[in-house]
Scaffold this motif. Sequence first.
Motif, PDB file in Angstrom:
ATOM      1  N   LEU A 106       1.806  26.602  -0.687  1.00 26.53           N
ATOM      2  CA  LEU A 106       2.811  27.322  -1.463  1.00 26.53           C
ATOM      3  C   LEU A 106       3.789  26.351  -2.120  1.00 26.53           C
ATOM      4  O   LEU A 106       4.176  26.536  -3.283  1.00 26.53           O
ATOM      5  CB  LEU A 106       3.567  28.292  -0.552  1.00 26.53           C
ATOM      6  N   PHE A 107       4.188  25.308  -1.380  1.00 24.38           N
ATOM      7  CA  PHE A 107       5.066  24.291  -1.953  1.00 24.38           C
ATOM      8  C   PHE A 107       4.407  23.643  -3.173  1.00 24.38           C
ATOM      9  O   PHE A 107       5.046  23.466  -4.217  1.00 24.38           O
ATOM     10  CB  PHE A 107       5.367  23.189  -0.923  1.00 24.38           C
ATOM     11  N   PHE A 108       3.142  23.279  -3.022  1.00 17.17           N
ATOM     12  CA  PHE A 108       2.437  22.573  -4.098  1.00 17.17           C
ATOM     13  C   PHE A 108       2.260  23.471  -5.313  1.00 17.17           C
ATOM     14  O   PHE A 108       2.527  23.053  -6.449  1.00 17.17           O
ATOM     15  CB  PHE A 108       1.077  22.088  -3.579  1.00 17.17           C
ATOM     16  N   VAL A 109       1.812  24.698  -5.089  1.00 13.30           N
ATOM     17  CA  VAL A 109       1.619  25.629  -6.204  1.00 13.30           C
ATOM     18  C   VAL A 109       2.945  25.908  -6.903  1.00 13.30           C
ATOM     19  O   VAL A 109       3.027  25.918  -8.140  1.00 13.30           O
ATOM     20  CB  VAL A 109       0.984  26.950  -5.708  1.00 13.30           C
ATOM     21  N   GLY A 110       3.995  26.119  -6.122  1.00 11.88           N
ATOM     22  CA  GLY A 110       5.310  26.362  -6.703  1.00 11.88           C
ATOM     23  C   GLY A 110       5.786  25.195  -7.543  1.00 11.88           C
ATOM     24  O   GLY A 110       6.343  25.387  -8.633  1.00 11.88           O
ATOM     25  N   ALA A 111       5.575  23.969  -7.071  1.00 12.12           N
ATOM     26  CA  ALA A 111       5.991  22.777  -7.820  1.00 12.12           C
ATOM     27  C   ALA A 111       5.236  22.659  -9.138  1.00 12.12           C
ATOM     28  O   ALA A 111       5.827  22.342 -10.175  1.00 12.12           O
ATOM     29  CB  ALA A 111       5.765  21.524  -6.962  1.00 12.12           C
ATOM     30  N   VAL A 112       3.937  22.935  -9.104  1.00 16.16           N
ATOM     31  CA  VAL A 112       3.116  22.854 -10.319  1.00 16.16           C
ATOM     32  C   VAL A 112       3.546  23.915 -11.326  1.00 16.16           C
ATOM     33  O   VAL A 112       3.671  23.648 -12.538  1.00 16.16           O
ATOM     34  CB  VAL A 112       1.620  23.006  -9.972  1.00 16.16           C
ATOM     35  N   GLY A 133       7.295  29.104   0.972  1.00  8.61           N
ATOM     36  CA  GLY A 133       6.986  27.905   1.753  1.00  8.61           C
ATOM     37  C   GLY A 133       8.159  27.463   2.604  1.00  8.61           C
ATOM     38  O   GLY A 133       7.993  27.068   3.758  1.00  8.61           O
ATOM     39  N   VAL A 134       9.375  27.536   2.037  1.00  7.87           N
ATOM     40  CA  VAL A 134      10.581  27.165   2.773  1.00  7.87           C
ATOM     41  C   VAL A 134      10.749  28.048   4.002  1.00  7.87           C
ATOM     42  O   VAL A 134      11.033  27.566   5.111  1.00  7.87           O
ATOM     43  CB  VAL A 134      11.827  27.274   1.861  1.00  7.87           C
ATOM     44  N   GLY A 135      10.573  29.360   3.831  1.00  8.59           N
ATOM     45  CA  GLY A 135      10.732  30.285   4.948  1.00  8.59           C
ATOM     46  C   GLY A 135       9.761  30.010   6.080  1.00  8.59           C
ATOM     47  O   GLY A 135      10.143  30.033   7.261  1.00  8.59           O
ATOM     48  N   MET A 136       8.504  29.730   5.732  1.00  9.62           N
ATOM     49  CA  MET A 136       7.491  29.450   6.758  1.00  9.62           C
ATOM     50  C   MET A 136       7.735  28.102   7.433  1.00  9.62           C
ATOM     51  O   MET A 136       7.664  27.976   8.658  1.00  9.62           O
ATOM     52  CB  MET A 136       6.103  29.466   6.129  1.00  9.62           C
ATOM     53  N   GLY A 191       8.813  18.930 -10.044  1.00  9.39           N
ATOM     54  CA  GLY A 191       7.398  18.659  -9.798  1.00  9.39           C
ATOM     55  C   GLY A 191       7.136  17.640  -8.715  1.00  9.39           C
ATOM     56  O   GLY A 191       6.077  17.667  -8.070  1.00  9.39           O
ATOM     57  N   VAL A 192       8.095  16.740  -8.490  1.00 13.71           N
ATOM     58  CA  VAL A 192       7.920  15.684  -7.480  1.00 13.71           C
ATOM     59  C   VAL A 192       7.664  16.272  -6.094  1.00 13.71           C
ATOM     60  O   VAL A 192       6.976  15.665  -5.260  1.00 13.71           O
ATOM     61  CB  VAL A 192       9.162  14.764  -7.463  1.00 13.71           C
ATOM     62  N   ALA A 193       8.187  17.464  -5.835  1.00  7.57           N
ATOM     63  CA  ALA A 193       8.008  18.095  -4.516  1.00  7.57           C
ATOM     64  C   ALA A 193       6.542  18.330  -4.182  1.00  7.57           C
ATOM     65  O   ALA A 193       6.195  18.509  -3.007  1.00  7.57           O
ATOM     66  CB  ALA A 193       8.766  19.427  -4.466  1.00  7.57           C
ATOM     67  N   GLY A 194       5.677  18.328  -5.177  1.00  2.00           N
ATOM     68  CA  GLY A 194       4.258  18.535  -4.918  1.00  2.00           C
ATOM     69  C   GLY A 194       3.621  17.384  -4.150  1.00  2.00           C
ATOM     70  O   GLY A 194       2.651  17.588  -3.409  1.00  2.00           O
ATOM     71  N   PHE A 195       4.174  16.175  -4.274  1.00  2.00           N
ATOM     72  CA  PHE A 195       3.572  15.012  -3.622  1.00  2.00           C
ATOM     73  C   PHE A 195       3.743  15.019  -2.100  1.00  2.00           C
ATOM     74  O   PHE A 195       2.765  14.844  -1.377  1.00  2.00           O
ATOM     75  CB  PHE A 195       4.126  13.720  -4.236  1.00  2.00           C
ATOM     76  N   PRO A 196       4.970  15.215  -1.569  1.00  2.00           N
ATOM     77  CA  PRO A 196       5.069  15.308  -0.102  1.00  2.00           C
ATOM     78  C   PRO A 196       4.342  16.518   0.463  1.00  2.00           C
ATOM     79  O   PRO A 196       3.859  16.472   1.595  1.00  2.00           O
ATOM     80  CB  PRO A 196       6.580  15.386   0.152  1.00  2.00           C
ATOM     81  N   ALA A 197       4.255  17.601  -0.310  1.00  3.63           N
ATOM     82  CA  ALA A 197       3.503  18.771   0.151  1.00  3.63           C
ATOM     83  C   ALA A 197       2.022  18.428   0.300  1.00  3.63           C
ATOM     84  O   ALA A 197       1.375  18.809   1.292  1.00  3.63           O
ATOM     85  CB  ALA A 197       3.681  19.932  -0.821  1.00  3.63           C
ATOM     86  N   LEU A 198       1.506  17.696  -0.664  1.00  2.00           N
ATOM     87  CA  LEU A 198       0.108  17.271  -0.601  1.00  2.00           C
ATOM     88  C   LEU A 198      -0.111  16.293   0.548  1.00  2.00           C
ATOM     89  O   LEU A 198      -1.127  16.366   1.261  1.00  2.00           O
ATOM     90  CB  LEU A 198      -0.291  16.623  -1.933  1.00  2.00           C
ATOM     91  N   LEU A 199       0.868  15.398   0.765  1.00  2.00           N
ATOM     92  CA  LEU A 199       0.769  14.429   1.857  1.00  2.00           C
ATOM     93  C   LEU A 199       0.736  15.144   3.207  1.00  2.00           C
ATOM     94  O   LEU A 199      -0.104  14.830   4.066  1.00  2.00           O
ATOM     95  CB  LEU A 199       1.951  13.462   1.807  1.00  2.00           C
ATOM     96  N   GLN A 200       1.633  16.101   3.401  1.00  2.00           N
ATOM     97  CA  GLN A 200       1.656  16.819   4.675  1.00  2.00           C
ATOM     98  C   GLN A 200       0.383  17.634   4.870  1.00  2.00           C
ATOM     99  O   GLN A 200      -0.133  17.730   5.986  1.00  2.00           O
ATOM    100  CB  GLN A 200       2.878  17.742   4.762  1.00  2.00           C
ATOM    101  N   PHE A 201      -0.135  18.213   3.808  1.00  2.00           N
ATOM    102  CA  PHE A 201      -1.373  18.990   3.893  1.00  2.00           C
ATOM    103  C   PHE A 201      -2.507  18.116   4.432  1.00  2.00           C
ATOM    104  O   PHE A 201      -3.265  18.527   5.320  1.00  2.00           O
ATOM    105  CB  PHE A 201      -1.735  19.549   2.515  1.00  2.00           C
ATOM    106  N   ILE A 202      -2.608  16.899   3.898  1.00  2.00           N
ATOM    107  CA  ILE A 202      -3.668  15.984   4.334  1.00  2.00           C
ATOM    108  C   ILE A 202      -3.448  15.560   5.788  1.00  2.00           C
ATOM    109  O   ILE A 202      -4.391  15.539   6.591  1.00  2.00           O
ATOM    110  CB  ILE A 202      -3.717  14.746   3.412  1.00  2.00           C
TER     111      ILE A 202
END
Length: 429
Positions: A106-112, A133-136, A191-202
């Motif tokens: 959700l973080f990544f999609v929202g950032a994009v 994403g923030v709530g979860m 948009g930068v928020a998508g990078f840590p979201a992707l990192l945590q996902f991995i």
Amino acid sequence: MEGGIDTSTDTSAFKECLSLTWRNPYVLRLAFSAGIGGLLFGYDTGVISGALLYIRDDFKSVDRKTVLQESIVSMAVAGAIIGAAVGGWMNDRFGRRRVLLIADFLFFVGAVIMASAPGAALLIVGRIFVGLGVGMASMTSPLYISEASPAKIRGALVSTNGFLITGGQFLSYLINLAFTKAPGTWRWMVGVAGFPALLQFILMLLLPESPRWLYRKGREEAAKVILRKIYPAHEVEQEIQDLKESVEAEIKEEGSSEKMNIIKLLKTKAVRRGLTAGVGLQVFQQFVGINTVMYYSPTIVQLAGFASNRTALLLSLVTAGLNAFGSIVSIYFIDRTGRKKLLIISLTGVVVSLGVLSGVFHETTTHSPMVSRVETSHFSNITCPDYSSALNSGAWDCMTCLKASSPDCGFCSSPTNKVNHMENQKIQI
């Protein structure tokens, strides 16, 4: 929690934390990976304050309609309410790890969506995704850390999640400053928020589920494997036994006809007082207005007369920095001074700060400079429509200008530079 939080924690808690995580990097890996959720929480709630300055410049509809500005900011909060409401059920049903993965998505999609938004509508949609994403993440990250940490350092590791939230807000201001002169400005900021979201996902894909959740679902062997990685060999058997007893007691209570409900809990004095204190603190800390300051800090600074977007962001960085510093101070002193004393000291500071703010705002209102047609003539007679048609325009001051209903009225405004801070300090309406 299995094993509970060690109540003997003292001022050496964080030394013990560093020592244990140094000897067992696996624990640090678990805590750091889950803690990115707190960092994202702080970043996405803080970044909009600076990005909004440039969004207003790009989208005139947002600049003219304050309702759009408020919607862009508040939709993340609305999404967070929903995300937190369903997050508890999802944590029990699907596990902590899966919920964090969903939050990252959700973080990544929202950032994009926000970074590519052609208008206010999609920006609002992106903010809703981020809010979910923030709530979860806000409830799942500390839960995962607590259930995947040794009891001796559990409190210390969970406390760092709070620091990562305020640290994320501070980081958002730094990122905002870094992209003030980059093409696209606010698109990079959100948009930068998508990078840590992707990192945590991995990272979370490579990590196990919470041992407590696994044990609760009947997967005892999988839970034991994880506990053996977390605890030293001489402690692991005792922790396995504690976890077993804790889960069995929980299951027994759920199946009992004497299962406690909300009404029965509220009738218990100790529970009622604890609930009142805990929920009351959460509620009242929001009502002091900290979110308004964090979300609109650069805008407030500009209304004070600092016209440059970059200057406004730089000054707002002080607020975010003190917020993060306060988290560090509280982590250090919480076991040394105690929760109650630290809370009283903090609340005293809040009361004093609010008193100073009230005094400053009152002085600003009562001593607002008068505005005349002579002053506006310096700007090719560009005047506020409400001022031009006012029956008693001679009584207008800066505060009257700010409160005018016309979207073309504002503090030091002009068509070419919405917030034009003139060297001669003249006020134009």
